[in-house]
Design a protein around this motif. Structure first.
Motif, PDB file in Angstrom:
ATOM      1  N   TYR A  59       3.990  -1.175 -12.820  1.00 15.98           N
ATOM      2  CA  TYR A  59       2.891  -0.671 -11.809  1.00 15.98           C
ATOM      3  C   TYR A  59       3.163  -1.646 -10.877  1.00 15.98           C
ATOM      4  O   TYR A  59       3.464  -2.676 -11.144  1.00 15.98           O
ATOM      5  N   SER A 109       0.708  -1.104   0.302  1.00 12.58           N
ATOM      6  CA  SER A 109      -0.382   0.055  -0.070  1.00 12.58           C
ATOM      7  C   SER A 109       0.632   1.802  -0.112  1.00 12.58           C
ATOM      8  O   SER A 109       0.309   2.244  -0.350  1.00 12.58           O
ATOM      9  N   ALA A 110       1.957   1.252  -0.193  1.00 12.14           N
ATOM     10  CA  ALA A 110       3.127   2.530   0.216  1.00 12.14           C
ATOM     11  C   ALA A 110       3.270   2.993  -1.083  1.00 12.14           C
ATOM     12  O   ALA A 110       3.837   3.612  -1.175  1.00 12.14           O
ATOM     13  N   LEU A 111       2.980   2.405  -2.391  1.00  9.64           N
ATOM     14  CA  LEU A 111       2.940   2.235  -3.521  1.00  9.64           C
ATOM     15  C   LEU A 111       1.822   2.418  -4.157  1.00  9.64           C
ATOM     16  O   LEU A 111       0.763   2.004  -3.921  1.00  9.64           O
ATOM     17  N   ASN A 112       0.996   3.875  -4.832  1.00  3.71           N
ATOM     18  CA  ASN A 112       0.298   4.865  -5.414  1.00  3.71           C
ATOM     19  C   ASN A 112       0.031   3.383  -6.650  1.00  3.71           C
ATOM     20  O   ASN A 112       0.646   3.149  -7.664  1.00  3.71           O
ATOM     21  N   PRO A 113      -0.724   2.832  -6.325  1.00  2.84           N
ATOM     22  CA  PRO A 113      -1.534   2.071  -7.119  1.00  2.84           C
ATOM     23  C   PRO A 113      -1.383   2.563  -8.817  1.00  2.84           C
ATOM     24  O   PRO A 113      -1.045   1.505  -9.740  1.00  2.84           O
ATOM     25  N   LEU A 114      -1.446   4.435  -9.395  1.00  7.28           N
ATOM     26  CA  LEU A 114      -1.670   4.667 -10.768  1.00  7.28           C
ATOM     27  C   LEU A 114      -0.240   5.111 -11.148  1.00  7.28           C
ATOM     28  O   LEU A 114       0.039   6.156 -12.173  1.00  7.28           O
ATOM     29  N   PHE A 115       0.387   4.992 -10.090  1.00  3.14           N
ATOM     30  CA  PHE A 115       2.112   5.601 -11.158  1.00  3.14           C
ATOM     31  C   PHE A 115       2.981   4.166 -11.108  1.00  3.14           C
ATOM     32  O   PHE A 115       3.121   2.975 -10.263  1.00  3.14           O
TER      33      PHE A 115
END
Lengths: 335, 379
Positions: A165, A115-121
């Motif tokens: 992603y 969850s620490a990574l933005n799913p859209l980046f």
């Protein structure tokens, strides 16, 4: 901003003094962190050990004021030496100055890489954004830097992976991307909040190796939060043991494992099963963690402690039992 | 068969876009290969939904008519043939199986009390409805999104104040609020339109109206403005709700801990993660905005004669109903088709844009005829 002159010994990079964080909830005021003080020296790995909910994470987030309502930093100082040598108190500088330090001189690695990574980046965009936010580099150079960083955290085919992603990466890979993002601006202090908790044991070992490797390369200090004593023994130089929002013992890692002083630390080390011996029954510390809304008076461990005496209801002093080995326990205090 | 053709068509479009992007920025299609295959999957899911295709066809007919309608209408709305030839009052519609409009030289959908051709009026009215719905959504939705973002992200007093204002707007019946605005505003707009030539020309050409209709244009703009004012609260609420859940996610905290500015966290990290429900809502709302604008004109608040706003046409035809049913009927059917089209399209887009239902569709397809799908996708 206080005009007070701040002092910090030259070999220290961060000194937290008397930090107190409270959370105002409907049930009452939670004293999550009460009077915590600790130091971090240059090029060292400091471990913050304790069980779930003892205030480890809150302590480290409070350092860069990442505490949001209902949380509140009630008092304390976090004296930090910046890259350019100026000494500042992180808890009293302006938000703008603080933003310049976050991600640049003090970086975080969070527990859950999923969850620490933005799913859209994409992986690369995370790193590029961090670099661009803190320097005047253009995005193209930042992209090349991102590839270099991904290579450094040992991601295979970095020039391909930079475009993927988060959902296309495995847990270990994601944590590597998080680490690459954290070290993107060559921070002086890296705060790793249980960096290996959600990973397989083999991947854990790789990540720990990577962290100590990076520490050497960038000559940065690391604050490692964990409840895993195995990891502490593996990587840490010095250890602070926390219990119920207070630091109960601090020592050099060898000293701590050989001569634990505080009853809580002893209990913790006893609870580790010894692989050599046959185990009849797992050791444990009786009782449960106290509620931090109404913490027990004095030493917060005394309701569970088998050495508890009447004096334990008063606040124990921090005693230096051996050089560099501090314990907050009445057993070692001269009355 | 039909679905296959539509799917192929979309694939060709997507491939062309990819090629174009490749020319502008070399390596683009390599970098975005997963995005392209996702687009193709979306196209596939859409082409398999009958509702979506019907809606898409209705909407594209409406949009095309909205764009070219005023130019293909054979009579201007402000010409009154009956003043020259009184025989042209209230001509009955002449629809092919029962009557041949070409050989008898009769109007297809009949004429109104001034002898104006109803078909021409509807063609013109479609343009007005299209422009109204687009402007209302294009202004109202961003306003709602921004207010919702701010309220959700900052919380506390900001949130409280904004959401109470939103509550007031939602609690008040939208139509009545819009009526209130639409009755007060036109005089102000008229002044602006008379003094500012550029704005006047821009809006006149947008609605394909002639110069004499400036007062009517002012009431049209008042209707639009009134609708925008009652449009944002729904979006503000939905966005705020999504922001509340997204901002607790670790990547937002991670972004903050990396020292990104509040603005960047808000617009680069949170906004893209809350947008997907909005896209579907916008499609539904394009239909609703058309209907609500027509309702306002029906109540006599919008433009007056001779502007052929669909709602106003219905309201005017009311006087002659049911003897002269065609004046009410055909603008009404046009409104019905517009609303139906947007709603069907929105319904299928909700399924197509939701990754979960899209996946389930993919699996269903793979079970049935796996090879065909894969070969197309790989290409």
């Amino acid at each position: 901003m206080s005009k007070k002159y701040l002092e910090l010994e030259p070999e220290k990079i961060l000194s937290v003094k008397d930090l107190e964080v409270k959370f105002y909830t409907y049930a009452g005021v939670v004293h999550a962190v009460s009077g915590v003080s600790f130091d971090v020296y240059e090029n060292e790995v400091v471990a913050l050990v304790g069980e779930t909910g003892c205030g480890k994470t809150v302590t480290t987030r409070a350092i860069t004021r990442l505490i949001y309502p209902p949380g509140h930093i009630a008092r304390g100082q976090a004296i930090f030496r910046r890259r350019n040598g100026t000494v500042i108190d992180l808890l009293s500088i302006s938000e703008k100055e603080l933003r310049d330090i976050r991600g640049n001189e003090i970086a975080y690695i969070f527990q859950d890489p999923t969850s620490a990574l933005n799913p859209l980046f994409t992986a690369g965009e995370h790193i590029v954004e961090t670099i661009v936010a803190h320097s005047s580099t253009n995005r193209k150079l930042a992209r090349n830097e991102a590839i270099r960083l991904l290579k450094q955290v040992l991601i295979p085919h970095p020039s391909l992976r930079v475009k993927t992603y988060p959902h296309e990466l495995s847990g270990g890979m994601r944590q590597r991307v998080v680490i690459a993002t954290a070290i993107a601006n060559k921070p002086r202090l890296l705060i790793a909040d249980e960096p290996t908790t959600n990973l397989d044991v083999t991947v854990q070992a790789q990540i720990l190796d990577l962290l100590s490797e990076l520490k050497k390369q960038y000559s940065m200090s690391i604050i490692l939060i964990t409840h895993n004593l195995g990891i502490v023994a593996e990587i840490a130089d010095r250890v602070y043991v926390m219990y119920a929002g207070k630091i109960v013992e601090s020592a050099n890692v060898f000293e701590l494992f050989e001569k634990p002083m505080h009853p809580y630390t002893r209990g913790l080390l006893h609870a580790l099963p010894d692989p050599v011996r046959r185990i009849e029954k797992l050791e444990y510390i009786p009782g449960t963690v106290p509620s931090l809304i109404n913490p027990p008076p004095g030493c917060r461990f005394h309701p569970r402690c088998k050495f508890a005496k009447r004096v334990c209801r008063e606040e124990p002093p921090m005693v230096e039992v051996e050089p560099g080995h501090y314990v907050a326990c009445w057993l070692y205090a001269k009355r | 068969m039909m679905a296959e053709v539509i799917y192929r068509g979309f694939c060709i479009i997507i491939d062309t876009i990819a090629k174009l992007m490749d020319k502008i920025r070399p390596g683009w299609s390599d970098r975005n290969s997963s995005r392209i295959s996702e687009w193709k999957l979306m196209a596939y899911a859409y082409s398999r939904s009958a509702i979506g295709i019907v809606g898409g066809v209705l909407v594209s007919i409406f949009v095309i008519i909205g764009i070219i309608g005023p130019y293909i209408a054979f009579e201007r709305y402000n010409e009154f043939p009956a003043s020259v030839n009184p025989d042209l009052y209230f001509l009955r519609p002449c629809i092919p199986p029962w009557c041949d409009p070409w050989s008898e030289n009769l109007p297809l959908l009949g004429t109104d009390n001034w002898g104006r051709d109803i078909l021409s009026l509807v063609l013109h009215g479609a343009r007005i409805s299209l422009v109204i719905s687009l402007i209302v959504v294009a202004l109202g939705v961003p306003l709602g999104i921004i207010l919702g973002l701010l309220a959700g992200y900052f919380g506390g007093a900001v949130d409280e104040v904004m959401m109470r204002i939103t509550d007031v707007f939602i609690a008040f019946p939208a139509l009545i609020l819009a009526i209130a605005f639409a009755t007060v505003l036109p005089s102000r707009f008229r002044e602006v339109l008379y003094t500012n030539v550029f704005t006047r020309e821009f809006f006149l050409s947008l609605f394909a109206l002639s110069k004499e209709e400036i007062p009517q244009l002012a009431s049209l703009l008042a209707v639009i403005f009134a609708l925008v004012l009652v449009w944002w609260p729904g979006y503000a609420r939905i966005i705020r709700g999504s922001v509340l859940s997204v901002k607790e996610q670790a990547f937002v905290e991670a972004a903050r801990s990396l020292g990104l500015s509040t603005w960047r966290v808000l617009f680069r990290h949170i906004l893209p993660n809350v947008l997907s429900p909005v896209i579907v809502m916008v499609t539904f709302d394009l239909g609703t905005a058309t209907l609500l604008a027509a309702a306002l004109s029906f109540l006599g608040i919008g433009p007056q004669d001779p502007v052929p706003e669909l709602g106003f046409l219905v309201s005017k035809g009311r006087e002659y109903f049911p003897d002269k049913w065609w004046i009410v009927m055909f603008p009404g059917i046009a409104l019905f088709i517009i609303a139906l089209g947007w709603n069907l399209l929105g319904d299928s887009l909700r399924d197509v844009l939701d990754p979960k239902t899209r996946r389930s569709l993919e699996f269903k397809v793979k079970g049935k005829k796996q090879r065909k799908f894969k070969s197309v996708k790989r290409k």
